[in-house]
Design an enzyme around this catalytic site. Sequence first.
Site, mmCIF file in Angstrom:
data_model
loop_
_atom_site.group_PDB
_atom_site.id
_atom_site.type_symbol
_atom_site.label_atom_id
_atom_site.label_comp_id
_atom_site.label_asym_id
_atom_site.label_seq_id
_atom_site.Cartn_x
_atom_site.Cartn_y
_atom_site.Cartn_z
ATOM 1 N N ARG A 51 2.899 0.928 3.421
ATOM 2 C CA ARG A 51 3.592 -0.294 3.684
ATOM 3 C C ARG A 51 3.738 -1.188 2.558
ATOM 4 O O ARG A 51 3.117 -1.318 1.629
ATOM 5 C CB ARG A 51 3.122 -1.027 5.005
ATOM 6 C CG ARG A 51 1.708 -1.799 4.389
ATOM 7 C CD ARG A 51 1.174 -2.354 5.997
ATOM 8 N NE ARG A 51 0.768 -1.490 6.745
ATOM 9 C CZ ARG A 51 1.358 -1.259 8.188
ATOM 10 N NH1 ARG A 51 2.218 -2.165 8.411
ATOM 11 N NH2 ARG A 51 0.987 -0.330 9.085
ATOM 12 N N THR A 72 0.783 -1.058 0.052
ATOM 13 C CA THR A 72 -0.171 0.040 -0.148
ATOM 14 C C THR A 72 0.872 1.184 -0.104
ATOM 15 O O THR A 72 2.161 1.106 -0.023
ATOM 16 C CB THR A 72 -0.745 -0.142 1.226
ATOM 17 O OG1 THR A 72 -0.170 0.563 2.409
ATOM 18 C CG2 THR A 72 -1.575 -1.343 1.495
ATOM 19 N N CYS A 73 0.425 2.281 0.079
ATOM 20 C CA CYS A 73 1.243 3.707 -0.001
ATOM 21 C C CYS A 73 1.889 3.750 1.402
ATOM 22 O O CYS A 73 2.932 4.379 1.274
ATOM 23 C CB CYS A 73 0.135 4.815 -0.039
ATOM 24 S SG CYS A 73 -1.024 4.979 1.299
ATOM 25 N N GLY A 77 -7.423 9.943 -9.891
ATOM 26 C CA GLY A 77 -7.457 8.691 -9.525
ATOM 27 C C GLY A 77 -8.842 8.357 -9.265
ATOM 28 O O GLY A 77 -9.843 9.221 -9.131
ATOM 29 N N SER A 121 -1.604 1.162 11.511
ATOM 30 C CA SER A 121 -1.893 2.192 10.317
ATOM 31 C C SER A 121 -1.432 3.647 10.756
ATOM 32 O O SER A 121 -1.393 3.801 12.007
ATOM 33 C CB SER A 121 -3.278 2.131 10.297
ATOM 34 O OG SER A 121 -3.502 1.101 9.577
ATOM 35 N N PRO A 140 -10.280 1.750 8.300
ATOM 36 C CA PRO A 140 -10.700 0.443 8.018
ATOM 37 C C PRO A 140 -10.426 -0.220 6.482
ATOM 38 O O PRO A 140 -10.680 -1.179 6.004
ATOM 39 C CB PRO A 140 -12.476 0.727 7.653
ATOM 40 C CG PRO A 140 -12.424 2.165 7.678
ATOM 41 C CD PRO A 140 -11.056 2.844 8.118
#
Length: 425
Positions: free
Chosen positions: A52, A49-50, A187, A107, A113
Site C-alpha cells: 500500500r 509498503t509493498c 535484503g 492487510s 503485526p
Amino acid sequence: MAFLALGINHKTASVDVRERVAFTPEQLVDALQQLCRLTASREAAILSTCNRSELYIEQDHIAADAVLQWLADYHQLSLDELRASAYIHEEHDAVRHMMRVASGLDSLVLGEPQILGQMKSAYAVAREAGTVGPLLGRLFQATFSAAKQVRTDTAIGENPVSVAFAAVSLAKQIFSDLGRSQALLIGAGETITLVARHLHEQGVRRIVVANRTLERASILAEQFGAHAVLLADIPQELANSDIVISSTASQLPILGKGAVESALKQRRHKPIFMVDIAVPRDIEPQVGELDDVYLYTVDDLHEVVAENLKSRQGAAQAAEELVSAGADDFMVRLRELAAVDVLKAYRQQSERLRDEELQKALRLLGNGGNPEDVLMQLARGLTNKLLHAPSVQLKKLSAEGRLDALAMAQELFALHEGSTDKTPQ
C-alpha cells in the site's frame, strides 16, 4: 479541522501500479513537505509498503481532488489511471481506516503485526519532516492505542501468519523436504528477517543473506547460522540456491533474466523457487518465463495466505468492533477539543474584564471609598460587562427569529423555564 486518508493497496491496484506509486525512504521527507505546500494540507504523513501507499492528511476543509492530483503528478501518472485504483476516506471513515490498517485488519495477511511498525515509522518520518502537528499527532497516538488493544484483547495475532510465512509455506509445497534445500535471501529488513526465521525453523540446510551492506547482512545471518554476502555475490550464490526470496527497497531490479538463465545452466536446469516480495519488484518479470523457474510475487500469495488465515477470522469481528469503538471515541474527544479554543478565549476575555474592574475598585479604596459600596460597584460592573456581549447577541438572534439559537443559549447557560428569581426592586 478535517481528516483525509487516500491511497491504493493490494486490493485496489496491481503490483505494477503499486510499484509506480511507491515512495522510497529517501523521497519521503521532501514529498511530505511538498504535499503540504501544494495542497493546503496543514499536517500530513505517508505510509508506503509493498502492499500500500497511503496519505494521511489534516486540512481546514477536505480537498481530496487536489491531493489525488498531487499524487498523480508526483509519480508521473495520469489522474484517471490513479483514480481507477484509489480510495478516499474522510473524517470518521479516515480515522477508522487508519486504525484498521494499523491493526492489520486491512492487510493481505489478516492481523499481521509488521504493519504497526511501518505505521510508527511513517509517523516518525512525518515528525522529522515537520508535517505532523497536534491533530494528526493525536490521531496517530489513538491509532497506536487501538492497534495495541486489538492485539491484547483479541486472538487476531495468534497462529503467526505473514507474507514471509506464506512464502515459506509455498516453498514447502514445492520442496517437500526443506532440510535438503538451500536458500538465498536478498535484503536484510523486517520481512527477510521473518523469512529467515521461518526457514531456520523448517530446518533449511543452508541460508545465505545478500545485502547492499555486508554489516547488515552479517547481523541477520548470525541470528540463524546463515552466511552473509554482498549483492554483487548473488550470481555465484544463485547457482547453489533452490529457494530465492527477495525484499529490498531498490528502485531497480536486482535479478535479471540473463543471470538466472546462467544459474540454471550451472544447475543443469534443476528448478528454482523464487518469491519477489518487493515493490518495486526486485526480480524482472521476464524471469518467470523460464521453464525451470517458479516465480511468485506478493499478489500470488493470496491463496496461500487464505489457507493459513482461517483461524484468525473469528477474532476479526471482535477486532473490528474495537476499532469502531476507538474511532468513535476519538471523534468525540476531537469535537470536545474544538471547544477548548473557544473556552480559552472566553476565559481570557473574562479575566481581562475582571482585572479592569478590580483595578477600578482598588483605586476607589485607595481614595478612601466605602468598602461595601466599592464591592457592590465591583460586582455590578463585572456582571454588566460579562453579560453585555451575550445580551447584545441574544437580542439580535431574537430579532432574527433564531429560536433554535435561543434554545441553545438557554441550554448553554443552564437556564430552565420558570427558574429565574425575581429580584426585589
